[in-house]
Design an enzyme around this catalytic site. Structure first.
Site, PDB file in Angstrom:
ATOM      1  N   TYR A 101       6.288 -60.251  -6.673  1.00 49.41           N
ATOM      2  CA  TYR A 101       6.818 -61.423  -5.978  1.00 49.41           C
ATOM      3  C   TYR A 101       6.263 -62.663  -6.648  1.00 49.41           C
ATOM      4  CZ  TYR A 101       7.604 -64.597  -1.926  1.00 49.41           C
ATOM      5  OH  TYR A 101       7.966 -65.630  -1.097  1.00 49.41           O
ATOM      6  N   THR A 124       5.984 -63.926   3.284  1.00 46.14           N
ATOM      7  CA  THR A 124       5.684 -65.342   3.487  1.00 46.14           C
ATOM      8  C   THR A 124       6.336 -65.867   4.761  1.00 46.14           C
ATOM      9  OG1 THR A 124       5.599 -65.641   1.085  1.00 46.14           O
ATOM     10  CG2 THR A 124       5.789 -67.623   2.427  1.00 46.14           C
ATOM     11  N   THR A 125       7.621 -65.543   4.953  1.00 44.96           N
ATOM     12  CA  THR A 125       8.353 -66.020   6.119  1.00 44.96           C
ATOM     13  C   THR A 125       7.803 -65.429   7.404  1.00 44.96           C
ATOM     14  OG1 THR A 125      10.298 -66.168   4.697  1.00 44.96           O
ATOM     15  CG2 THR A 125      10.689 -66.324   7.053  1.00 44.96           C
ATOM     16  N   LYS A 134      10.889 -59.922  -6.917  1.00 43.38           N
ATOM     17  CA  LYS A 134      11.494 -60.996  -6.130  1.00 43.38           C
ATOM     18  C   LYS A 134      11.168 -62.290  -6.853  1.00 43.38           C
ATOM     19  CE  LYS A 134      11.265 -63.560  -1.786  1.00 43.38           C
ATOM     20  NZ  LYS A 134      10.586 -63.736  -0.467  1.00 43.38           N
ATOM     21  N   ARG A 177       4.437 -71.844  -4.015  1.00 41.93           N
ATOM     22  CA  ARG A 177       3.505 -71.561  -2.928  1.00 41.93           C
ATOM     23  C   ARG A 177       2.142 -71.082  -3.424  1.00 41.93           C
ATOM     24  NH1 ARG A 177       4.895 -71.085   2.425  1.00 41.93           N
ATOM     25  NH2 ARG A 177       7.086 -71.301   2.961  1.00 41.93           N
ATOM     26  N   TYR A 225      -4.091 -69.250  -4.299  1.00 44.06           N
ATOM     27  CA  TYR A 225      -5.311 -70.053  -4.215  1.00 44.06           C
ATOM     28  C   TYR A 225      -6.227 -69.870  -5.421  1.00 44.06           C
ATOM     29  CZ  TYR A 225      -9.549 -72.333  -2.612  1.00 44.06           C
ATOM     30  OH  TYR A 225     -10.638 -73.136  -2.535  1.00 44.06           O
ATOM     31  N   ILE A 272      16.165 -61.504  -1.268  1.00 41.69           N
ATOM     32  CA  ILE A 272      15.274 -61.439  -0.111  1.00 41.69           C
ATOM     33  C   ILE A 272      15.363 -62.807   0.537  1.00 41.69           C
ATOM     34  CG2 ILE A 272      12.899 -61.170   0.689  1.00 41.69           C
ATOM     35  CD1 ILE A 272      12.475 -59.126  -1.525  1.00 41.69           C
TER      36      ILE A 272
END
Length: 294
Positions: A136, A47-48, A164, A141, A110, A206
């Site tokens: 994850y 994501t980052t 995560k 998000r 989504y 993480i």
């Protein structure tokens, strides 16, 4: 799979850009900087790393660069998530081919699948590719929460080695420890609460913050693991403002701004993420100073 395959401070790397393209020279410098600081692992194109706005080819090239530069010195967990199971599977196959140590696969965003859909998504990937897979869960998000019971069911798969957990719910780590059998790596995805997560039996984090302050994050982790409450408190108090400041604007814009202040990359982002807002920059500067970075 070996016990505690993934642990410690694992940096969720930003993807630097210059003039609209991935800045591979800056990226390789960031990887070297992280390894020199003592981190235990790296996650490219999570994501980052703005994976949602990278092309498939860019994602693959960034993973390849990370694996090549790391050269076995730390573990590399390739970001392989996608709202499409087929594309997540393609990324996971690629990660195995180029020598990544694992795949980080986020819950499909989504389309908000059911728990049975989530379980089928992860099983399809784990069945097809013999590569350690880290689930994850980041409902803030993705719009979907991977239920504890679904995690426990997936943990029985030999290729599913950990999670995560970016929910910030510290009760989950105790639930997992009580109900998930065998070796299963419990990794926090929430910098502010990760000391509490590890103190309850988690194995690492993480981290977004470790992009900017890797040495301090490693020192904090080591203090928590040594049960040194005084040292852990000192490091956490030094970092807490930075943990918060790096999310004062859409991530990773604040992290990129902070890294640009340290001369490590440009602050360029890719739409729809815009560069860090001018209004929050003083707070980031102050947090960096408090962390001893400026």
């Amino acid at each position: 799979m070996p016990a505690r395959l993934f642990k410690g401070v694992i940096t969720a790397l930003i993807t630097p850009f210059r003039d609209g393209n991935v800045d591979f020279a800056a990226f390789e410098g960031l990887v070297e900087r992280q390894i020199a600081a003592g981190v235990h692992g790296l996650v490219p194109v999570g994501t980052t790393g703005e994976s949602a706005t990278l092309t498939l080819e860019e994602r693959q090239r960034v993973v390849e660069a990370c694996v090549r530069v790391a050269a076995g010195r730390v573990r590399v967990i390739a970001g392989c998530g996608s709202p499409s199971t087929a594309q997540a599977l393609e990324m996971t196959r690629h990660a195995k081919t180029v020598g990544a140590d694992g795949a980080l696969v986020v819950t499909p965003y989504y389309n908000r699948p059911s728990q049975s859909g989530l379980e089928a998504h992860f099983r399809a990937i784990a069945d097809a590719v013999e590569l350690p897979l880290v689930l994850y869960n980041v409902p803030g998000r993705t719009g979907v929460d991977l239920a504890n019971e679904t995690v426990a069911a997936l943990a029985a798969h030999p290729n599913v080695v950990g999670i995560k957990d970016a929910t910030g719910d510290l009760g989950r780590v105790s639930w997992m420890r009580a109900r998930v059998e065998g070796d299963f790596d419990l990794i926090s995805g929430d910098d502010p609460s990760f000391p509490g997560y590890v103190a309850q039996g988690g194995h690492g984090v993480i981290s977004v913050t470790s992009n900017v302050a890797p040495e301090a994050m490693v020192a904090l982790y080591e203090a928590v693991m040594a049960c040194d409450r005084e040292a852990a408190g000192v490091w956490q108090e030094r970092l807490i403002a930075l943990h918060k400041a790096l999310f004062l604007d859409a991530s990773p814009a604040p992290a990129k701004y902070a890294l640009s202040r340290l001369g490590q990359c440009a602050e360029e982002t890719r739409l729809p993420i815009t560069p860090c807002a001018t209004a929050v920059r003083p707070a980031i500067d102050a947090a960096m100073a408090e962390a001893g970075l400026l």
